[in-house]
Design a protein around this motif. Structure first.
Motif, PDB file in Angstrom:
ATOM      1  N   GLU A 151       0.961  -1.149   0.103  1.00 30.25           N
ATOM      2  CA  GLU A 151       0.097  -0.113   0.092  1.00 30.25           C
ATOM      3  C   GLU A 151       0.956   1.177  -0.036  1.00 30.25           C
ATOM      4  OE1 GLU A 151      -3.500  -0.324   0.101  1.00 30.25           O
ATOM      5  OE2 GLU A 151      -3.629  -2.304   0.412  1.00 30.25           O
ATOM      6  N   VAL A 152       0.799   1.931  -0.833  1.00 32.26           N
ATOM      7  CA  VAL A 152       1.929   3.256  -1.345  1.00 32.26           C
ATOM      8  C   VAL A 152       1.200   4.476  -0.577  1.00 32.26           C
ATOM      9  CG1 VAL A 152       2.835   2.405  -2.955  1.00 32.26           C
ATOM     10  CG2 VAL A 152       1.016   3.800  -3.505  1.00 32.26           C
ATOM     11  N   ASP A 153      -0.172   4.578  -0.351  1.00 35.41           N
ATOM     12  CA  ASP A 153      -0.630   5.899   0.105  1.00 35.41           C
ATOM     13  C   ASP A 153       0.103   6.272   1.725  1.00 35.41           C
ATOM     14  OD1 ASP A 153      -3.249   6.720  -1.505  1.00 35.41           O
ATOM     15  OD2 ASP A 153      -3.366   4.401  -0.991  1.00 35.41           O
ATOM     16  N   ASN A 154       0.471   7.753   1.579  1.00 36.65           N
ATOM     17  CA  ASN A 154       1.182   7.954   2.816  1.00 36.65           C
ATOM     18  C   ASN A 154       2.376   7.216   3.275  1.00 36.65           C
ATOM     19  OD1 ASN A 154      -1.056   9.506   3.187  1.00 36.65           O
ATOM     20  ND2 ASN A 154      -2.235   7.937   3.959  1.00 36.65           N
ATOM     21  N   LYS A 155       3.105   6.762   2.326  1.00 39.46           N
ATOM     22  CA  LYS A 155       4.395   6.230   2.541  1.00 39.46           C
ATOM     23  C   LYS A 155       5.531   7.157   1.639  1.00 39.46           C
ATOM     24  CE  LYS A 155       3.293   1.803   3.739  1.00 39.46           C
ATOM     25  NZ  LYS A 155       2.826   0.087   3.281  1.00 39.46           N
ATOM     26  N   THR A 156       6.577   7.049   2.212  1.00 33.23           N
ATOM     27  CA  THR A 156       7.812   7.910   1.435  1.00 33.23           C
ATOM     28  C   THR A 156       8.514   6.471   0.459  1.00 33.23           C
ATOM     29  OG1 THR A 156       9.425   6.993   3.054  1.00 33.23           O
ATOM     30  CG2 THR A 156       8.414   9.241   3.466  1.00 33.23           C
ATOM     31  N   ILE A 157       9.185   7.267  -0.584  1.00 33.49           N
ATOM     32  CA  ILE A 157       9.760   6.254  -1.551  1.00 33.49           C
ATOM     33  C   ILE A 157      10.985   5.377  -0.819  1.00 33.49           C
ATOM     34  CG2 ILE A 157      11.516   6.359  -3.208  1.00 33.49           C
ATOM     35  CD1 ILE A 157      10.387   9.196  -4.104  1.00 33.49           C
ATOM     36  N   LYS A 158      11.357   5.801   0.305  1.00 32.22           N
ATOM     37  CA  LYS A 158      12.391   5.028   1.073  1.00 32.22           C
ATOM     38  C   LYS A 158      11.814   4.038   1.672  1.00 32.22           C
ATOM     39  CE  LYS A 158      16.011   6.109   4.439  1.00 32.22           C
ATOM     40  NZ  LYS A 158      16.201   5.045   5.631  1.00 32.22           N
ATOM     41  N   GLN A 159      10.577   4.296   2.343  1.00 33.94           N
ATOM     42  CA  GLN A 159       9.720   3.516   3.144  1.00 33.94           C
ATOM     43  C   GLN A 159       9.379   2.362   2.216  1.00 33.94           C
ATOM     44  OE1 GLN A 159       6.740   6.086   4.695  1.00 33.94           O
ATOM     45  NE2 GLN A 159       7.341   5.607   6.687  1.00 33.94           N
ATOM     46  N   ILE A 160       8.960   2.415   1.215  1.00 28.22           N
ATOM     47  CA  ILE A 160       8.496   1.518   0.024  1.00 28.22           C
ATOM     48  C   ILE A 160       9.682   0.717  -0.285  1.00 28.22           C
ATOM     49  CG2 ILE A 160       7.279   1.183  -2.410  1.00 28.22           C
ATOM     50  CD1 ILE A 160       5.818   3.902  -1.853  1.00 28.22           C
ATOM     51  N   VAL A 161      10.767   1.097  -0.721  1.00 27.97           N
ATOM     52  CA  VAL A 161      12.012   0.674  -1.048  1.00 27.97           C
ATOM     53  C   VAL A 161      12.294  -0.349   0.172  1.00 27.97           C
ATOM     54  CG1 VAL A 161      14.465   0.837  -1.678  1.00 27.97           C
ATOM     55  CG2 VAL A 161      12.790   2.174  -2.932  1.00 27.97           C
ATOM     56  N   GLU A 162      12.416   0.011   1.256  1.00 32.13           N
ATOM     57  CA  GLU A 162      12.745  -0.930   2.391  1.00 32.13           C
ATOM     58  C   GLU A 162      12.014  -1.876   2.585  1.00 32.13           C
ATOM     59  OE1 GLU A 162      15.588  -0.510   4.560  1.00 32.13           O
ATOM     60  OE2 GLU A 162      16.072   1.061   3.031  1.00 32.13           O
ATOM     61  N   GLU A 163      10.386  -1.819   2.235  1.00 29.85           N
ATOM     62  CA  GLU A 163       9.614  -2.860   2.459  1.00 29.85           C
ATOM     63  C   GLU A 163      10.030  -4.012   1.439  1.00 29.85           C
ATOM     64  OE1 GLU A 163       5.084  -3.038   2.727  1.00 29.85           O
ATOM     65  OE2 GLU A 163       5.633  -0.953   3.161  1.00 29.85           O
ATOM     66  N   ILE A 164      10.173  -3.534   0.304  1.00 30.46           N
ATOM     67  CA  ILE A 164      10.889  -4.400  -1.065  1.00 30.46           C
ATOM     68  C   ILE A 164      11.785  -5.136  -0.583  1.00 30.46           C
ATOM     69  CG2 ILE A 164      11.600  -4.721  -3.357  1.00 30.46           C
ATOM     70  CD1 ILE A 164       9.465  -2.086  -3.927  1.00 30.46           C
ATOM     71  N   LEU A 165      13.104  -4.460  -0.090  1.00 26.83           N
ATOM     72  CA  LEU A 165      14.191  -4.849   0.284  1.00 26.83           C
ATOM     73  C   LEU A 165      14.178  -5.985   1.471  1.00 26.83           C
ATOM     74  CD1 LEU A 165      16.687  -1.954  -0.033  1.00 26.83           C
ATOM     75  CD2 LEU A 165      16.313  -3.511  -1.506  1.00 26.83           C
ATOM     76  N   ASP A 166      13.225  -5.745   2.511  1.00 24.31           N
ATOM     77  CA  ASP A 166      13.100  -6.498   3.462  1.00 24.31           C
ATOM     78  C   ASP A 166      12.304  -7.900   3.004  1.00 24.31           C
ATOM     79  OD1 ASP A 166      14.148  -4.742   5.439  1.00 24.31           O
ATOM     80  OD2 ASP A 166      11.995  -3.977   6.257  1.00 24.31           O
ATOM     81  N   TYR A 167      11.385  -7.644   2.215  1.00 27.00           N
ATOM     82  CA  TYR A 167      10.630  -8.859   1.766  1.00 27.00           C
ATOM     83  C   TYR A 167      11.658  -9.649   0.948  1.00 27.00           C
ATOM     84  CZ  TYR A 167       7.398 -11.761  -1.016  1.00 27.00           C
ATOM     85  OH  TYR A 167       6.986 -12.598  -1.731  1.00 27.00           O
ATOM     86  N   ALA A 168      12.513  -9.210   0.364  1.00 26.01           N
ATOM     87  CA  ALA A 168      13.454  -9.977  -0.689  1.00 26.01           C
ATOM     88  C   ALA A 168      14.729 -10.289   0.100  1.00 26.01           C
ATOM     89  CB  ALA A 168      13.773  -9.330  -1.949  1.00 26.01           C
ATOM     90  N   ASN A 169      14.522 -10.009   1.387  1.00 30.98           N
ATOM     91  CA  ASN A 169      15.853 -10.161   2.459  1.00 30.98           C
ATOM     92  C   ASN A 169      17.186  -9.655   1.821  1.00 30.98           C
ATOM     93  OD1 ASN A 169      14.386 -11.882   4.191  1.00 30.98           O
ATOM     94  ND2 ASN A 169      14.604 -13.790   3.082  1.00 30.98           N
ATOM     95  N   TRP A 170      17.113  -8.435   1.135  1.00 32.81           N
ATOM     96  CA  TRP A 170      18.242  -7.806   0.616  1.00 32.81           C
ATOM     97  C   TRP A 170      18.859  -6.944   1.813  1.00 32.81           C
ATOM     98  CZ3 TRP A 170      14.978  -7.292  -4.114  1.00 32.81           C
ATOM     99  CH2 TRP A 170      15.556  -8.147  -5.198  1.00 32.81           C
ATOM    100  N   ASN A 171      18.179  -6.771   2.955  1.00 31.85           N
ATOM    101  CA  ASN A 171      18.589  -5.876   4.035  1.00 31.85           C
ATOM    102  C   ASN A 171      19.528  -6.554   5.044  1.00 31.85           C
ATOM    103  OD1 ASN A 171      17.783  -3.169   3.028  1.00 31.85           O
ATOM    104  ND2 ASN A 171      15.734  -3.456   4.241  1.00 31.85           N
TER     105      ASN A 171
END
Length: 171
Positions: A151-171
């Motif tokens: 859900e992208v509403d009210n999220k920053t670019i950084k927050q969305i990218v972090e969610e993706i990186l977390d999901y794919a275990n890149w963090n």
């Protein structure tokens, strides 16, 4: 799994181009923007293409572009908003070797983000909010085929990218 292929899907205005560019920078993967490639290859804006031809012809060209990109070994793809309406495109996008991400956005947010943007042929109607709601309702079942929904509403670019990186275990 360490994905080398990432495809962002979702409604126009959901941030696919922005997020794919930010992911590309973070992961150092090449980034492909379907709409830009379309304009480059066809030498015509999408708006002008729609006024001269039709959506079916547009979708056929879009499929060819998608075929070119998904053959690559490594990519981040910002897909066209309607790419998922074509069966063949869904089979190209929603595969085991591609991390597909649905950037979900509320209709009012789409309207606010695209206010004044005359380059979106599907929104050149008398009631754009109603049209956005209709488009989302017809495409959402396809968007939901993605591996990950954000859900992208009210999220920053950084927050969305972090969610993706977390999901794919890149963090």
């Amino acid at each position: 799994m360490n994905y080398k292929k990432i495809a962002l899907v979702g409604m126009m205005g959901s941030g696919k181009s922005t997020i794919s560019a930010a992911l590309s920078k973070k992961l150092n993967y090449p980034c492909y923007e379907m709409d830009e490639i379309f304009v480059e290859q066809e030498k015509i804006s999408i708006k002008d293409f729609f006024s001269k031809f039709n959506e079916t012809q547009f979708r056929e060209k879009e499929t060819k572009i998608l075929e070119q990109i998904t053959k690559k070994d490594c990519f981040i793809l910002s897909s066209g908003g309607g790419v998922v309406v074509v069966d063949k495109n869904r089979s190209l996008l929603f595969r085991d070797d591609i991390l597909s991400i649905y950037l979900s956005i509320k209709p009012k947010s789409v309207l606010n983000r695209l206010k004044g943007d005359t380059t979106r042929p599907l929104l050149n109607v008398s009631n754009p909010l109603e049209e956005i709601e209709k488009i989302i309702s017809t495409r959402e079942k396809f968007y939901n085929m993605a591996n990950l929904k954000i859900e992208v509403d009210n999220k920053t670019i950084k927050q969305i990218v972090e969610e993706i990186l977390d999901y794919a275990n890149w963090n």
